[in-house]
Enzyme design. Structure first.
Site, PDB file in Angstrom:
ATOM      1  N   THR A   1     -26.594 -41.987 -31.572  1.00  0.00           N
ATOM      2  CA  THR A   1     -27.854 -42.724 -31.597  1.00  0.00           C
ATOM      3  C   THR A   1     -28.874 -42.044 -30.683  1.00  0.00           C
ATOM      4  O   THR A   1     -28.500 -41.508 -29.656  1.00  0.00           O
ATOM      5  CB  THR A   1     -27.547 -44.140 -31.083  1.00  0.00           C
ATOM      6  OG1 THR A   1     -26.692 -44.755 -32.044  1.00  0.00           O
ATOM      7  CG2 THR A   1     -28.790 -44.971 -30.855  1.00  0.00           C
TER       8      THR A   1
ATOM      9  N   GLY B   1     -21.337 -49.698 -30.669  1.00  0.00           N
ATOM     10  CA  GLY B   1     -22.387 -50.700 -30.844  1.00  0.00           C
ATOM     11  C   GLY B   1     -21.930 -52.128 -30.677  1.00  0.00           C
ATOM     12  O   GLY B   1     -22.623 -52.938 -30.042  1.00  0.00           O
TER      13      GLY B   1
END
Lengths: 308, 308
Positions: B168, B222
């Protein structure tokens, strides 16, 4: 979060009756040794089934005239959590949220991916016709007419009246073993843009549960609750600033108000203390008091904290 | 979050060069009097365009072989925020997130609703072919093969190796006026279920900014960052427990680790102090030091906090 003008006496009576029955079901499950997690899922499932609330059947409509629902659940034992957003054909979104929590490595699934996952895990489906009720069609038409007349007057589009059509549902519980859980479910806001997601399915915003602190479920102006990370803010105020549950909820709500939002929450702490807090005209709510007696409120006092 | 085995020397050099150029662009904007909000949007847009990172072009693939991206942005001035999730045809999801923040009353739009909104607001589109790169196709094929061989051996499906394919991207900045901002963007995790959403687009989890406290952008596992509400936890530890930025990030990361997750974050505080923290093999990162000099790191020390 509701507006008295929306309720005629018949509808208010239906709401009160539904709340009392659902409260009794959830409490019965807890008294029988059931878990807080099972109790909040059951309560929210029944609230979704009751067409008078804005979740599951009876959800408000998007600007496209469709139903798009969001739901979440959180288990205070391990802060496990599950959520779905933007689902259109799942009869009980809260059950899909629990399935995501228990049967996937993920926390959140959205849209068609969530629907496919739920289908594979035996979650009951329903068509759009099942969800859409005459009241919600009428509310959408009123919003469209208001927006249209605003355009004719060459004004900037004003915020649309919400027709009391928030009314997200939620449940929090503490079970005999001291475990906490929370669940929240909604159709969102009347006339919302398709794809809009508010605080309901966001872990830490519209839902939160941690056995060592509190469990929280929110309703209100979703965007302000997202930007305040409401549920986790209540947790942080208790855990890091030593506040009691009611005071923490008040402080968190003040942060929502500071950005122009309003709404309310239901919450429970590790000792079974409860907070039912709102700054709106009314908030459908039901709770069990210290003696095991059920209570239902819609309007009336705006702030109750205590032990139950 | 990356794995050294994924990087041959050529790829590492490309990554370092891209990071340095993007850092220079963002810093140039700030030095010219630009806002922190513009700087983080620009940096994340350029990271999305660079195909070596897992966001925008070069995003990892879902189990269905498609690209589904999430992004968010937050303005510390007013805690305004915007996010999109599950978008497939928006060249720069971070620009769509900013458009949601600035041109809608909402914070979060998902799926086709987000794509329609972005289209109406002039956000550039791109087809799936633009996003999908040979490396990501190969990583998905490796994951599928690993899952398939696990099935042949009649084992329960093991967690799939992520091929270092998280990665990310994010940016945080403080501008000359003292305003803070953060932005985060991702393709998610390799071989994810379609519809899966991690911490990246969740306000308070993968992104956070408040002028009076800090700005944070996260990468990593996440689901654990969602359940830890990472960005808002860092904020709460500083605001309510009086911790300095670096220590708050360490404590928040310990909460992620306690539930089996790992990852890292970049963060800046009101004085311009920075934290670059990770517990993984490496984390692509770049920053400007106190003297205005650029730095780029991939592996090396796992924890830097200081003033810049």
């Amino acid at each position: 979060m509701i507006d008295r003008s929306e309720l005629d006496c018949g509808r208010e009576a239906v709401c009160r009756k539904a709340l009392r029955e659902i409260l009794t079901s959830g409490y019965g499950l807890l008294k029988g040794g059931g878990s807080a997690l099972d109790a909040v899922e059951l309560a929210v499932k029944l609230l979704e089934d009751a067409e008078v609330f804005n979740a599951g059947r009876g959800s408000v409509l998007t600007a496209a005239g469709t139903v798009e629902m969001d739901a979440s659940i959180m288990d205070g034992r391990s802060r496990r959590a599950g959520a779905v957003a933007g689902v259109r054909n799942i009869r009980n979104p809260v059950c899909a949220a629990r399935s995501v929590m228990e049967h996937s490595p993920h926390v959140m699934l959205i849209g068609a991916g969530a629907e496919d996952f739920a289908g594979k895990h035996g979650i009951e489906r329903a068509g759009q016709d099942y969800f859409i009720t005459p009241l919600r069609v009428e509310q959408l038409e009123r919003s469209r007419a208001a927006a249209s007349s605003a355009r004719i007057e060459h004004e900037a589009s004003p915020p649309l009246p919400d027709d009391g059509a928030t009314g997200t549902v939620g449940a929090v519980a503490r079970d005999a073993e001291g475990h906490l859980a929370a669940a929240t479910s909604t159709g969102g806001t009347n006339n919302k843009l398709p794809g809009r997601v508010g605080d309901t399915p966001l872990i830490g915003a519209g839902v939160w549960a941690d056995d060592s602190v509190c469990a929280v479920s929110c309703t209100g102006h979703g965007e302000a609750f997202v930007r305040s990370v409401f549920g986790h803010e209540v947790d942080a105020l208790m855990r890091l600033a030593g506040m009691a549950l009611g005071r923490a909820c008040e402080h968190a709500l003040a942060r929502v108000q500071a950005m122009g939002g309003n709404g309310g929450c239901i919450a429970v702490d590790t000792k079974g203390g409860i907070a039912l807090l709102f700054d709106t005209t009314g908030m459908y709510r039901a709770w069990i008091d210290e003696s095991g007696n059920p209570h239902v409120g819609i309007f009336g006092y705006r702030h109750k904290t205590g032990h139950a």
